[in-house]
Design an enzyme around this catalytic site. Structure first.
Site, PDB file in Angstrom:
ATOM      1  N   SER A  98      17.137  -6.305 -98.684  1.00  0.00           N
ATOM      2  CA  SER A  98      18.232  -6.203 -99.640  1.00  0.00           C
ATOM      3  C   SER A  98      19.485  -5.614 -98.986  1.00  0.00           C
ATOM      4  O   SER A  98      20.022  -6.179 -98.043  1.00  0.00           O
ATOM      5  CB  SER A  98      17.758  -5.383-100.839  1.00  0.00           C
ATOM      6  N   HIS A 123      17.774 -11.363-101.060  1.00  0.00           N
ATOM      7  CA  HIS A 123      17.691 -11.790-102.451  1.00  0.00           C
ATOM      8  C   HIS A 123      19.029 -11.563-103.135  1.00  0.00           C
ATOM      9  O   HIS A 123      19.936 -10.932-102.591  1.00  0.00           O
ATOM     10  CB  HIS A 123      16.545 -11.092-103.200  1.00  0.00           C
TER      11      HIS A 123
END
EC number: 3.4.21.92
Length: 201
Positions: A98, A123
């Site tokens: 992330s 993501h």
């Protein structure tokens, strides 16, 4: 009272050890991005980067092992890496996920390394908000803009198209070290710091 004194002494001892370790890390130009990415971490890391940049233009080694966190805090570190003159040699270790992956992607591709057992996660940004419908709509638009910006950043970092990044990150997109090399996120998998090629060599 004795217990409190001992606890205080122990805390002071740990603090002194931590300070000495930090002093040595700065001496050898190593910065560690470990744990969740938040405002405090970003502040500490950015300060270290600017201190090292003020000392010399020699490369800085940054080790990243992070589950992610606040995108804006990741942005702060990302921009600092791009802002300073010294090249940052990035070493991924453990989990680079992330916002941690965002920080990792800030280095030039030839300076992005990974240890063999590292896993990477890309993501789309997420979050929740409560309040009037108008505020929810504003927040939704900002999330879309953030996703588009991150798609462009990872496209530039990997050589993939923004459209492919967008499609791949609709759900959690995990990569092991070998897959991250194939995807263009990692330049080289290493097992020893002797395998790192310094900029200009």
């Amino acid at each position: 009272m004795k217990t409190d004194d001992k606890d205080r002494e122990g805390g002071d001892s740990h603090g002194a050890i931590g300070a000495k370790l930090m002093e040595y890390a700065l001496k050898v130009r190593k910065v560690f991005v470990t744990g969740g990415v938040d405002e405090k971490m970003a502040k500490d890391v950015v300060q270290q980067l600017h201190i090292l940049a003020s000392i010399s233009d020699d490369p800085i080694y940054m080790f990243v092992n992070s589950p992610g966190g606040h995108v804006e805090s990741g942005d702060m570190i990302f921009d600092a890496i791009r802002f300073i003159t010294p090249k940052v040699i990035m070493i991924g270790s453990g989990s680079v996920a992330s916002a941690g992956a965002l920080i990792y992607a800030a280095a030039d591709k030839e300076n992005r390394y990974s240890l063999p057992n590292t896993r990477f996660l890309l993501h789309q940004p997420s979050g929740g908000i409560q309040g009037p419908a108008s505020n929810i709509e504003i927040y939704r638009r900002e999330i879309v803009r953030m996703k588009e910006r991150l798609d462009r950043i990872f496209a530039e970092a990997t050589g993939q198209t923004p459209e492919k990044i967008s499609a791949d990150t609709e759900r959690d997109f995990w990569l092991n070290a070998e897959e991250a090399v194939q995807y263009g996120l990692v330049n080289k998998i290493i097992v020893s710091e002797r395998e790192i090629t310094l900029p200009g060599q």
